[in-house]
Design a protein around this motif. Structure first.
Motif, PDB file in Angstrom:
ATOM      1  N   LEU A 148      41.731  35.934  42.718  1.00  0.00           N
ATOM      2  CA  LEU A 148      41.091  36.865  43.424  1.00  0.00           C
ATOM      3  C   LEU A 148      41.395  38.054  42.962  1.00  0.00           C
ATOM      4  CD1 LEU A 148      41.298  35.946  46.901  1.00  0.00           C
ATOM      5  CD2 LEU A 148      39.377  35.428  45.697  1.00  0.00           C
ATOM      6  N   ILE A 149      40.327  38.994  42.989  1.00  0.00           N
ATOM      7  CA  ILE A 149      40.730  40.527  42.869  1.00  0.00           C
ATOM      8  C   ILE A 149      40.628  40.934  44.158  1.00  0.00           C
ATOM      9  CG2 ILE A 149      39.916  42.836  41.983  1.00  0.00           C
ATOM     10  CD1 ILE A 149      39.190  41.679  39.341  1.00  0.00           C
ATOM     11  N   GLN A 150      41.614  41.576  44.975  1.00  0.00           N
ATOM     12  CA  GLN A 150      41.469  42.070  46.380  1.00  0.00           C
ATOM     13  C   GLN A 150      42.302  43.261  46.417  1.00  0.00           C
ATOM     14  OE1 GLN A 150      40.116  42.289  49.397  1.00  0.00           O
ATOM     15  NE2 GLN A 150      39.117  40.413  48.603  1.00  0.00           N
ATOM     16  N   GLU A 151      42.154  43.976  47.636  1.00  0.00           N
ATOM     17  CA  GLU A 151      42.993  44.833  48.044  1.00  0.00           C
ATOM     18  C   GLU A 151      44.603  44.719  48.055  1.00  0.00           C
ATOM     19  OE1 GLU A 151      44.142  47.771  51.863  1.00  0.00           O
ATOM     20  OE2 GLU A 151      42.136  47.126  51.561  1.00  0.00           O
ATOM     21  N   ASP A 161      44.782  38.064  56.629  1.00  0.00           N
ATOM     22  CA  ASP A 161      43.563  37.885  57.208  1.00  0.00           C
ATOM     23  C   ASP A 161      42.694  36.915  56.204  1.00  0.00           C
ATOM     24  OD1 ASP A 161      43.834  39.405  59.643  1.00  0.00           O
ATOM     25  OD2 ASP A 161      42.902  41.083  58.857  1.00  0.00           O
ATOM     26  N   ILE A 162      42.825  37.232  54.774  1.00  0.00           N
ATOM     27  CA  ILE A 162      42.050  36.075  53.867  1.00  0.00           C
ATOM     28  C   ILE A 162      42.580  34.724  54.094  1.00  0.00           C
ATOM     29  CG2 ILE A 162      41.712  35.914  51.260  1.00  0.00           C
ATOM     30  CD1 ILE A 162      41.309  38.805  51.167  1.00  0.00           C
ATOM     31  N   GLU A 163      43.895  34.646  54.124  1.00  0.00           N
ATOM     32  CA  GLU A 163      44.629  33.390  54.041  1.00  0.00           C
ATOM     33  C   GLU A 163      44.186  32.814  55.515  1.00  0.00           C
ATOM     34  OE1 GLU A 163      48.678  34.380  53.747  1.00  0.00           O
ATOM     35  OE2 GLU A 163      48.540  34.880  51.861  1.00  0.00           O
ATOM     36  N   ARG A 164      44.151  33.493  56.644  1.00  0.00           N
ATOM     37  CA  ARG A 164      43.954  32.791  57.817  1.00  0.00           C
ATOM     38  C   ARG A 164      42.141  32.542  57.681  1.00  0.00           C
ATOM     39  NH1 ARG A 164      43.982  36.690  62.735  1.00  0.00           N
ATOM     40  NH2 ARG A 164      42.170  37.141  61.924  1.00  0.00           N
ATOM     41  N   TYR A 165      41.484  33.171  57.185  1.00  0.00           N
ATOM     42  CA  TYR A 165      39.960  32.986  57.206  1.00  0.00           C
ATOM     43  C   TYR A 165      39.510  31.594  56.392  1.00  0.00           C
ATOM     44  CZ  TYR A 165      35.077  33.028  55.861  1.00  0.00           C
ATOM     45  OH  TYR A 165      33.693  32.692  55.534  1.00  0.00           O
ATOM     46  N   PHE A 166      40.353  31.485  55.236  1.00  0.00           N
ATOM     47  CA  PHE A 166      40.342  30.141  54.301  1.00  0.00           C
ATOM     48  C   PHE A 166      40.798  28.911  55.119  1.00  0.00           C
ATOM     49  CE2 PHE A 166      38.841  32.905  51.193  1.00  0.00           C
ATOM     50  CZ  PHE A 166      38.179  32.389  50.431  1.00  0.00           C
ATOM     51  N   ALA A 167      42.103  29.213  55.838  1.00  0.00           N
ATOM     52  CA  ALA A 167      42.361  28.252  56.766  1.00  0.00           C
ATOM     53  C   ALA A 167      41.307  27.814  57.698  1.00  0.00           C
ATOM     54  CB  ALA A 167      43.686  28.542  57.356  1.00  0.00           C
ATOM     55  N   GLN A 168      40.488  28.720  58.216  1.00  0.00           N
ATOM     56  CA  GLN A 168      39.507  28.295  59.197  1.00  0.00           C
ATOM     57  C   GLN A 168      38.357  27.480  58.690  1.00  0.00           C
ATOM     58  OE1 GLN A 168      38.702  32.206  61.190  1.00  0.00           O
ATOM     59  NE2 GLN A 168      40.445  32.018  62.398  1.00  0.00           N
ATOM     60  N   ILE A 169      37.685  27.822  57.408  1.00  0.00           N
ATOM     61  CA  ILE A 169      36.888  27.221  56.693  1.00  0.00           C
ATOM     62  C   ILE A 169      36.883  26.182  56.284  1.00  0.00           C
ATOM     63  CG2 ILE A 169      35.295  29.597  56.932  1.00  0.00           C
ATOM     64  CD1 ILE A 169      35.790  29.782  53.926  1.00  0.00           C
ATOM     65  N   LEU A 185      40.805  48.350  36.760  1.00  0.00           N
ATOM     66  CA  LEU A 185      40.934  47.849  38.590  1.00  0.00           C
ATOM     67  C   LEU A 185      40.626  49.170  38.995  1.00  0.00           C
ATOM     68  CD1 LEU A 185      43.954  45.306  38.452  1.00  0.00           C
ATOM     69  CD2 LEU A 185      41.217  44.925  38.637  1.00  0.00           C
ATOM     70  N   GLY A 186      40.011  49.218  40.207  1.00  0.00           N
ATOM     71  CA  GLY A 186      39.962  50.266  41.119  1.00  0.00           C
ATOM     72  C   GLY A 186      41.447  50.747  41.852  1.00  0.00           C
ATOM     73  N   THR A 187      41.404  51.638  42.583  1.00  0.00           N
ATOM     74  CA  THR A 187      42.506  52.143  43.062  1.00  0.00           C
ATOM     75  C   THR A 187      43.323  51.268  43.780  1.00  0.00           C
ATOM     76  OG1 THR A 187      41.771  54.441  43.061  1.00  0.00           O
ATOM     77  CG2 THR A 187      43.648  53.987  44.639  1.00  0.00           C
ATOM     78  N   TRP A 188      42.750  50.473  44.808  1.00  0.00           N
ATOM     79  CA  TRP A 188      43.424  49.412  45.591  1.00  0.00           C
ATOM     80  C   TRP A 188      43.028  47.980  45.395  1.00  0.00           C
ATOM     81  CZ3 TRP A 188      46.229  52.924  48.086  1.00  0.00           C
ATOM     82  CH2 TRP A 188      45.654  53.861  48.321  1.00  0.00           C
ATOM     83  N   GLN A 189      42.716  47.638  44.126  1.00  0.00           N
ATOM     84  CA  GLN A 189      42.409  46.294  43.714  1.00  0.00           C
ATOM     85  C   GLN A 189      43.739  45.699  42.776  1.00  0.00           C
ATOM     86  OE1 GLN A 189      39.049  46.779  40.999  1.00  0.00           O
ATOM     87  NE2 GLN A 189      37.842  45.669  42.640  1.00  0.00           N
ATOM     88  N   GLY A 190      44.018  44.584  43.292  1.00  0.00           N
ATOM     89  CA  GLY A 190      45.181  43.731  42.556  1.00  0.00           C
ATOM     90  C   GLY A 190      44.537  42.384  42.311  1.00  0.00           C
ATOM     91  N   ILE A 191      45.323  41.745  41.411  1.00  0.00           N
ATOM     92  CA  ILE A 191      44.732  40.338  40.913  1.00  0.00           C
ATOM     93  C   ILE A 191      45.760  39.531  41.428  1.00  0.00           C
ATOM     94  CG2 ILE A 191      44.578  38.884  38.925  1.00  0.00           C
ATOM     95  CD1 ILE A 191      44.462  41.606  37.229  1.00  0.00           C
ATOM     96  N   TYR A 192      45.331  38.406  42.165  1.00  0.00           N
ATOM     97  CA  TYR A 192      46.118  37.385  42.781  1.00  0.00           C
ATOM     98  C   TYR A 192      45.735  35.931  42.594  1.00  0.00           C
ATOM     99  CZ  TYR A 192      46.899  41.132  46.053  1.00  0.00           C
ATOM    100  OH  TYR A 192      47.240  42.290  46.752  1.00  0.00           O
ATOM    101  N   LEU A 193      46.925  35.246  42.525  1.00  0.00           N
ATOM    102  CA  LEU A 193      46.650  33.794  42.334  1.00  0.00           C
ATOM    103  C   LEU A 193      46.757  33.417  43.932  1.00  0.00           C
ATOM    104  CD1 LEU A 193      47.066  30.910  40.814  1.00  0.00           C
ATOM    105  CD2 LEU A 193      49.530  31.521  41.326  1.00  0.00           C
ATOM    106  N   PHE A 194      45.815  32.632  43.932  1.00  0.00           N
ATOM    107  CA  PHE A 194      45.827  32.280  45.497  1.00  0.00           C
ATOM    108  C   PHE A 194      46.098  30.801  45.538  1.00  0.00           C
ATOM    109  CE2 PHE A 194      42.429  32.320  49.168  1.00  0.00           C
ATOM    110  CZ  PHE A 194      43.576  32.032  50.013  1.00  0.00           C
ATOM    111  N   GLU A 195      47.337  30.547  45.809  1.00  0.00           N
ATOM    112  CA  GLU A 195      47.816  29.052  46.225  1.00  0.00           C
ATOM    113  C   GLU A 195      47.133  28.531  47.286  1.00  0.00           C
ATOM    114  OE1 GLU A 195      49.119  25.673  45.579  1.00  0.00           O
ATOM    115  OE2 GLU A 195      50.220  26.885  44.334  1.00  0.00           O
ATOM    116  N   HIS A 196      46.663  27.281  47.126  1.00  0.00           N
ATOM    117  CA  HIS A 196      45.929  26.493  48.647  1.00  0.00           C
ATOM    118  C   HIS A 196      46.815  25.480  48.760  1.00  0.00           C
ATOM    119  CE1 HIS A 196      42.447  29.146  48.002  1.00  0.00           C
ATOM    120  NE2 HIS A 196      42.433  28.557  46.349  1.00  0.00           N
ATOM    121  N   ARG A 197      47.937  25.056  48.372  1.00  0.00           N
ATOM    122  CA  ARG A 197      48.685  23.903  48.619  1.00  0.00           C
ATOM    123  C   ARG A 197      49.839  24.454  49.512  1.00  0.00           C
ATOM    124  NH1 ARG A 197      47.886  19.260  46.251  1.00  0.00           N
ATOM    125  NH2 ARG A 197      48.674  18.413  48.186  1.00  0.00           N
ATOM    126  N   ARG A 198      50.667  23.537  50.398  1.00  0.00           N
ATOM    127  CA  ARG A 198      51.623  24.135  51.214  1.00  0.00           C
ATOM    128  C   ARG A 198      53.052  24.034  50.274  1.00  0.00           C
ATOM    129  NH1 ARG A 198      50.892  25.433  55.919  1.00  0.00           N
ATOM    130  NH2 ARG A 198      49.172  24.983  57.037  1.00  0.00           N
TER     131      ARG A 198
END
Length: 138
Positions: free
Chosen positions: A50-53, A62-70, A111-124
């Motif tokens: 993801l590219i995210q703030e 909030d992103i992590e919590r949202y994906f846990a819900q959907i 990248l924009g001022t507030w953008q960062g590159i993220y690895l999104f780990e989906h396993r516990r």
């Protein structure tokens, strides 16, 4: 026109977003390319990119919590070979992406001022993840 490739190994400790901007930016800087295009590819089906703030920690939470819900654990999925987080991890990857393309301008990621590159780990549990970088430019 020249090309450069690299594989970054990222050790994750838990589910969630791991910022990798600094490592990628350092590699770009070392390549001596002024203008180009960087492709980033995650070699996994239960982690994504993801590219995210990157300023407010609450955004990541909030992103992590949202994906846990959907894509919740324990929703009666047929595929649970590696535990209750197995299929939700695949769904979360399907809803995000495993590759990104980022322009390189004046030797830096565009990248924009507030953008960062993220690895999104989906396993516990902890994992060793590979991200392939491919830079094409002058």
């Amino acid at each position: 026109m020249r090309q450069a490739t690299e594989t970054l190994t990222i050790d994750t400790s838990r589910q969630g977003l791991v910022e990798v901007t600094t490592e990628i930016a350092a590699w770009i800087s070392a390549q001596g390319v002024g203008t180009g295009l960087l492709t980033i590819f995650c070699r996994h089906t239960s982690a994504s990119l993801l590219i995210q703030e990157n300023a407010a920690r609450e955004v990541r939470h909030d992103i992590e919590r949202y994906f846990a819900q959907i894509a919740p654990e324990g929703a009666g999925y047929a595929h649970d070979d590696e535990g209750p987080d197995d299929m939700p991890a695949h769904l979360r990857t399907a809803l995000t992406q495993v590759h990104l393309s980022i322009p390189v301008l004046r030797g830096r990621l565009a990248l924009g001022t507030w953008q960062g590159i993220y690895l999104f780990e989906h396993r516990r549990r902890p994992h060793r993840r590979e991200i392939v970088l491919h830079l094409l430019g002058d």
